[in-house]
Scaffold this active site. Sequence first.
Site, short mmCIF file in Angstrom:
data_model
loop_
_atom_site.label_atom_id
_atom_site.label_comp_id
_atom_site.label_asym_id
_atom_site.label_seq_id
_atom_site.Cartn_x
_atom_site.Cartn_y
_atom_site.Cartn_z
N ARG A 171 0.83 -1.22 0.00
CA ARG A 171 0.00 0.00 0.00
C ARG A 171 0.86 1.27 0.00
NH1 ARG A 171 -3.28 -3.02 2.94
NH2 ARG A 171 -2.76 -2.29 5.04
N TYR B 2 0.42 4.47 -2.36
CA TYR B 2 0.25 5.84 -1.85
C TYR B 2 1.23 6.80 -2.52
CZ TYR B 2 -2.56 3.74 1.90
OH TYR B 2 -3.51 3.06 2.61
N TYR C 141 -13.25 10.03 0.05
CA TYR C 141 -14.50 9.83 0.78
C TYR C 141 -14.26 10.07 2.27
CZ TYR C 141 -13.12 5.20 2.54
OH TYR C 141 -12.49 4.17 3.19
N HIS D 75 -13.65 12.16 5.62
CA HIS D 75 -12.81 13.33 5.88
C HIS D 75 -11.45 13.05 5.24
CE1 HIS D 75 -10.36 16.28 7.87
NE2 HIS D 75 -11.36 16.72 8.60
N VAL E 137 -8.51 12.04 7.66
CA VAL E 137 -8.67 10.95 8.64
C VAL E 137 -8.24 9.62 8.00
CG1 VAL E 137 -10.34 9.72 10.08
CG2 VAL E 137 -10.50 12.19 9.84
N ALA F 279 -21.42 2.51 8.49
CA ALA F 279 -22.40 3.55 8.14
C ALA F 279 -22.96 3.27 6.74
CB ALA F 279 -21.72 4.92 8.15
N SER G 141 -15.72 -1.69 7.85
CA SER G 141 -16.00 -2.07 9.26
C SER G 141 -15.16 -1.27 10.25
CB SER G 141 -15.72 -3.55 9.48
OG SER G 141 -16.54 -4.34 8.67
N THR G 142 -15.85 -0.72 11.24
CA THR G 142 -15.21 -0.02 12.36
C THR G 142 -15.76 -0.65 13.64
OG1 THR G 142 -15.03 2.04 11.12
CG2 THR G 142 -14.98 2.24 13.51
C1 LIG Z 1 -8.65 4.48 5.06
S1 LIG Z 1 -9.83 4.77 6.31
C2 LIG Z 1 -10.71 6.11 5.60
C3 LIG Z 1 -11.52 6.88 6.60
C4 LIG Z 1 -12.24 8.08 5.98
N1 LIG Z 1 -11.28 9.03 5.48
C5 LIG Z 1 -13.17 8.78 6.95
O1 LIG Z 1 -13.05 9.98 7.11
O2 LIG Z 1 -14.03 8.12 7.53
C6 LIG Z 1 -10.87 3.39 6.11
C7 LIG Z 1 -11.53 3.01 7.42
O3 LIG Z 1 -12.58 3.93 7.70
C8 LIG Z 1 -13.66 3.26 8.32
N2 LIG Z 1 -14.82 3.38 7.41
C9 LIG Z 1 -14.82 3.64 6.10
N3 LIG Z 1 -16.08 3.63 5.61
C10 LIG Z 1 -16.88 3.36 6.66
C11 LIG Z 1 -18.29 3.22 6.82
N4 LIG Z 1 -19.13 3.33 5.80
N5 LIG Z 1 -18.76 2.94 8.05
C12 LIG Z 1 -17.95 2.80 9.12
N6 LIG Z 1 -16.60 2.92 9.02
C13 LIG Z 1 -16.08 3.20 7.82
C14 LIG Z 1 -13.25 1.80 8.47
O4 LIG Z 1 -12.66 1.64 9.77
C15 LIG Z 1 -12.21 1.66 7.38
O5 LIG Z 1 -11.31 0.60 7.63
#
Ligand SMILES: C[S@@+](CC[C@H](N)C(=O)[O-])C[C@H]1O[C@@H](n2cnc3c(N)ncnc32)[C@H](O)[C@@H]1O
Length: 275
Positions: free
Chosen positions: A68, A72, A94, A96, A99, A209, A236-237
């Site tokens: 990865r 990047y 997608y 923030h 984050v 979500a 998944s979170t």
């Molecule tokens: C690379 S990060 C990106 C986070 C994204 N930038 C944000 O602001 O939420 C990917 C992680 O975000 C969380 N995530 C992304 N989409 C999600 C969703 N629809 N519901 C819950 N958690 C989500 C998960 O933990 C996933 O492994």
Amino acid sequence: MSGSGGRLSVVGTGIRLAGQLTVETRHLVRQAHRVFAVMADPFSLGVLRDLNANIASLQVHYSKGRPRDESYERMVDAMLEPVRKGEHVCAAFYGHPGVFVWPAHEAIRRARAEGFEATMYPGVSAEDCLIADLGIDPGVSGLQTYEAADFLVHPRTIDARTPLVLWQLAVLGDLSRSTFETDPAWVRALALVLAESYPADHRVIVYEAAVGPFDRTRADEVPLDQLHDLEFTQASTLYVPPIGVPEADENRLRRLGLDPTGRAEAAFQKHRRTS
Ligand SMILES: C[S@@+](CC[C@H](N)C(=O)[O-])C[C@H]1O[C@@H](n2cnc3c(N)ncnc32)[C@H](O)[C@@H]1O
């Protein structure tokens, strides 16, 4: 120093782009010479394409087996190349964009170091959606948030009376950083680490979500010691609810001239219930 008019705007489109794309972000996407995007679903990419046809997905730089970090680096290069040629580049991520998005931060750092204007515009993150869907108020309860693998490997002082959010279950244990899969042994190890602070039957929530307008939010509750039975996706979170509420420290209250047994503590408890 460069600065031939090239500019980078890094924007977040929210988790449910249809409802969470801000007016400011919409404007930046429209105005840019070129748009790069990392979207969680094809619908969102289509919406951005309707706003600006000169769009390319940065996800082409991911490839199974390619680390990865290398993907990047390629993303950062792709974003900066047109900036150096004087274009206004809008990079849309997608959620923030700041984050858990290393390429977004790195592109901004490098663009600024080369003398270009570079700005990050916030978006609605998965954690923002979790707060809304699961009814958490960090102002009342506090909030702890970590990347799951980082949390597992590094000893943290966590407070079981404060909600805990763990991100990126889908790549937990992917040491090669190239497979995009969860290693079940790591999930069991994570549950064991959590069991040092919570009862083994403490109910935790795998949260996803809703992304599309017709999607449903996932909030699967499971006892900690059965976490490994659940399936994880890229969305998944893990949410670990708190055990009880913290109690005020008597010495601290006394130092503040407050009566620990009287109204001062009661006022804090009331705040906890109502704010
Ligand atoms: C690379 S990060 C990106 C986070 C994204 N930038 C944000 O602001 O939420 C990917 C992680 O975000 C969380 N995530 C992304 N989409 C999600 C969703 N629809 N519901 C819950 N958690 C989500 C998960 O933990 C996933 O492994």
